[in-house]
Design an enzyme around this catalytic site. Structure first.
Site, short mmCIF file in Angstrom:
data_model
loop_
_atom_site.label_atom_id
_atom_site.label_comp_id
_atom_site.label_asym_id
_atom_site.label_seq_id
_atom_site.Cartn_x
_atom_site.Cartn_y
_atom_site.Cartn_z
CG LEU A 49 -1.88 1.27 1.47
CD1 LEU A 49 -2.86 1.28 0.30
CD2 LEU A 49 -2.57 1.10 2.73
CD GLU B 237 2.18 4.27 -4.36
OE1 GLU B 237 2.31 5.50 -4.72
OE2 GLU B 237 1.49 3.51 -4.97
N PRO B 238 6.61 5.78 -1.56
CG PRO B 238 8.67 5.79 -3.05
CD PRO B 238 7.20 5.30 -2.75
CB ILE C 197 6.51 -3.57 1.18
CG1 ILE C 197 6.12 -2.38 0.39
CG2 ILE C 197 5.67 -4.84 0.97
CD1 ILE C 197 4.89 -1.85 0.78
NE ARG D 242 22.13 -5.16 39.96
CZ ARG D 242 23.34 -4.69 39.66
NH1 ARG D 242 23.98 -5.96 39.57
NH2 ARG D 242 23.96 -3.63 39.80
CD GLU E 237 -0.37 -3.52 10.20
OE1 GLU E 237 -1.53 -3.38 10.36
OE2 GLU E 237 0.48 -4.24 10.11
CB SER F 146 0.11 7.23 17.85
OG SER F 146 0.42 6.13 18.25
N1 CAA Z 1 -13.45 -0.61 6.56
C1 CAA Z 1 -14.17 -0.60 5.21
N2 CAA Z 1 -14.29 0.45 4.51
C2 CAA Z 1 -13.73 1.58 5.03
C3 CAA Z 1 -12.95 1.78 6.36
C4 CAA Z 1 -12.79 0.51 7.15
N3 CAA Z 1 -12.46 0.31 8.30
N4 CAA Z 1 -12.56 3.10 6.62
C5 CAA Z 1 -12.86 3.62 5.67
N5 CAA Z 1 -13.58 3.07 4.61
C6 CAA Z 1 -14.21 3.27 3.36
C7 CAA Z 1 -15.43 4.55 3.86
O1 CAA Z 1 -16.61 4.07 4.10
C8 CAA Z 1 -15.14 5.16 2.52
O2 CAA Z 1 -16.12 4.68 1.50
P1 CAA Z 1 -17.00 5.16 0.56
O3 CAA Z 1 -16.19 5.68 -0.69
O4 CAA Z 1 -17.93 4.35 -0.08
O5 CAA Z 1 -17.73 6.25 1.23
C9 CAA Z 1 -13.84 5.03 1.95
O6 CAA Z 1 -13.33 3.95 2.66
C10 CAA Z 1 -12.79 6.40 2.21
O7 CAA Z 1 -12.80 6.57 3.74
P2 CAA Z 1 -12.33 7.69 4.23
O8 CAA Z 1 -13.17 9.01 3.79
O9 CAA Z 1 -12.31 7.46 5.91
O10 CAA Z 1 -10.86 7.85 3.70
P3 CAA Z 1 -9.61 8.77 4.07
O11 CAA Z 1 -8.96 9.31 2.86
O12 CAA Z 1 -10.32 10.16 4.93
O13 CAA Z 1 -8.70 8.02 4.95
C11 CAA Z 1 -7.70 7.13 6.63
C12 CAA Z 1 -8.94 7.51 5.94
C13 CAA Z 1 -8.21 6.35 7.88
C14 CAA Z 1 -6.75 8.20 7.16
C15 CAA Z 1 -6.85 6.03 5.80
O14 CAA Z 1 -6.37 6.48 4.81
C16 CAA Z 1 -5.89 5.53 6.53
O15 CAA Z 1 -6.00 4.27 7.37
N6 CAA Z 1 -4.73 5.94 6.45
C17 CAA Z 1 -3.37 5.10 7.19
C18 CAA Z 1 -2.77 4.10 6.21
C19 CAA Z 1 -2.14 3.18 6.75
O16 CAA Z 1 -2.45 2.67 7.82
N7 CAA Z 1 -0.93 2.77 6.12
C20 CAA Z 1 -0.33 1.66 6.71
C21 CAA Z 1 0.29 0.90 5.45
S1 CAA Z 1 0.45 -0.86 5.95
C22 CAA Z 1 2.01 -1.01 6.67
O17 CAA Z 1 2.16 -0.32 7.41
C23 CAA Z 1 2.46 -2.35 6.92
C24 CAA Z 1 3.70 -3.12 6.46
O18 CAA Z 1 4.07 -3.76 5.42
C25 CAA Z 1 4.93 -2.04 6.96
#
Ligand code: CAA
Length: 385
Positions: free
Chosen positions: A126, A128-129, A158, A269, A364, A367
């Site tokens: 998911l 990206e830079p 990733i 200790r 993920e 905070s």
């Molecule tokens: N379940 C299902 N649908 C969801 C949802 C959920 N938990 N949360 C949001 N949605 C849906 C909404 O219902 C909405 O749907 P519609 O278009 O049909 O209305 C759509 O998604 C858009 O939702 P938002 O308006 O809430 O979207 P947003 O742009 O405001 O972003 C955010 C929300 C919570 C900030 C989200 O972008 C987010 O979680 N960002 C953090 C990203 C993240 O956690 N990245 C981690 C990457 S993975 C990783 O780190 C692992 C690794 O390998 C290192």
């Protein structure tokens, strides 16, 4: 009603995970950390015990267990080694839960058996830079071809990206559509045009593989599309609802590991002619650690219970993730304080726990993102954009 008493089956699974963590993981955790070694042998052993993808359906090689039991496994492995725990969390939650939830029967047959037996790990592409918290702004492009799709872009941070057989790649099909143009693709990592490189120099999780991925016109068939075009953002969010639960469970494990190590050290200790445990200020540190561990576990269990009931749980999952990840940092820090100088070197596991815990408030969803999700749920007002 939520029941805090574990069933006999849950106790058995927890005890199996506990013994495995103590006997098989603990003895190699320090060396793997020092060598920045991704331990393939350990992955095979975890798969053999059914720890990779245990919530996935039995008919495809998973165990079909509930979230609370899954959380027990993740906690026990995380108690000893967060790098090993990461394999379970990424393959089960970020990757596997998406295949199970959004995949066709053919996709599940093709992917899940190898995932759970450890021969075909998956990663989650998911970030990206230029897109982290603002996940919807990702730039990787998916262009329609005659028989499928062509993917072009970069992914960063990733986990398992260099060792996975499959990458779940989120890509934009139509930039005008913003998040509604996103789609998810399951891409074989040996595809032409797909490459990965290792990221080193991390503070912690050194025995976990971390990659930068590059997709240079990778051609995939229609059968790579997971869900429908336009559902990509939802696929990502549902995976993260599972992944954040898993990270939170692992962080409760860090808290418990730090607490156990600190109690043992404080009893062994001696200073000023008394064991450290006899000093009130040391007991205060231990009491704080108990508080963080128990409160984190309760929040995790509540989120897991809601998931098992099939009820909405995004708020509770974010609450558990926020608390447990911050608690793990506090608790590991307190554990080093109890250990004194000995806690600052890797003779004891607590300094590794602190380094490993630190990333959990970043990945993920930081905070700050969890707080915004909670704030929006409570007020109905979106303060993110
Ligand atoms: N379940 C299902 N649908 C969801 C949802 C959920 N938990 N949360 C949001 N949605 C849906 C909404 O219902 C909405 O749907 P519609 O278009 O049909 O209305 C759509 O998604 C858009 O939702 P938002 O308006 O809430 O979207 P947003 O742009 O405001 O972003 C955010 C929300 C919570 C900030 C989200 O972008 C987010 O979680 N960002 C953090 C990203 C993240 O956690 N990245 C981690 C990457 S993975 C990783 O780190 C692992 C690794 O390998 C290192």
């Amino acid at each position: 009603m939520i029941d805090f008493e574990l069933t006999d089956e849950q106790k058995l699974i927890r005890d199996t995970a506990r013994e495995f963590a103590d006997n098989e993981i603990a003895p190699r955790a320090r060396e793997n950390d020092r060598a920045e070694r991704f331990d393939h042998e350990l992955v095979a052993k975890m798969a053999e015990l059914g720890f990779i993808g245990p919530i996935l359906p039995e008919e495809y090689g998973g165990r079909g267990i509930d979230y609370r039991t899954y959380g027990l496994i993740v906690e026990e492995i995380g108690r000893v080694d967060s790098s090993a725990r990461t394999v379970i969390s990424v393959c089960t939650s970020l990757f596997g839960s998406a295949i199970a939830r959004w995949g066709t029967d053919e996709q599940k047959q093709r992917i899940i058996p190898g995932l759970t037996d450890g021969t075909g790990l998956g990663c989650f592409g998911l970030t990206e830079p230029d897109s982290g918290s603002d996940a919807a702004s990702l730039k990787t492009r998916a262009e329609k071809t005659d028989g499928g799709w062509k993917l072009t872009g970069q992914k960063q941070w990733i986990s398992l990206g260099n060792v996975a057989k499959w990458a779940l790649i989120f890509a934009q099909t139509d930039p005008e559509e913003a998040h509604k143009g996103l789609a998810a693709f399951v891409v074989p990592t040996d595809s032409e045009g797909f490459s990965s490189s290792e990221i080193h120099g991390k503070l912690g999780l050194k025995a976990s593989d971390t990659a930068e991925l590059s997709l240079d016109g990778v051609e995939v068939g229609e059968d790579a599309l997971l869900g429908e075009v336009g559902q990509g953002f939802k696929v990502a969010m549902t995976s993260l609802d599972s992944g954040r639960f898993s990270v939170a469970s692992g962080c409760v494990g860090i808290c418990q590991g730090c607490l156990d190590a600190s109690v043992a050290y404080a009893k062994e200790r001696t200073q000023f002619g008394r064991p450290l445990a006899a000093f009130q200020l040391v007991q205060a540190l231990i009491a704080d650690m108990v508080l963080d561990t128990e409160a984190g576990r309760s929040l995790v269990w509540k989120a897991g219970w809601l998931k098992d009931q099939g009820r909405p749980n995004t708020l509770e999952t974010s609450t558990a993730k926020l608390f447990a990840t911050e608690a793990a940092i506090r608790t590991a820090n307190n554990a080093i304080q109890v250990h004194g100088g000995s806690g600052y070197v890797d003779d004891y596991p607590v300094e590794r726990h602190l380094r490993d815990a630190r990333v959990a408030t970043l990945y993920e969803g930081t905070s700050q993102i969890q707080k915004l999700i909670i704030g929006r749920a409570m007020t109905g007002v979106n303060a993110m954009t």
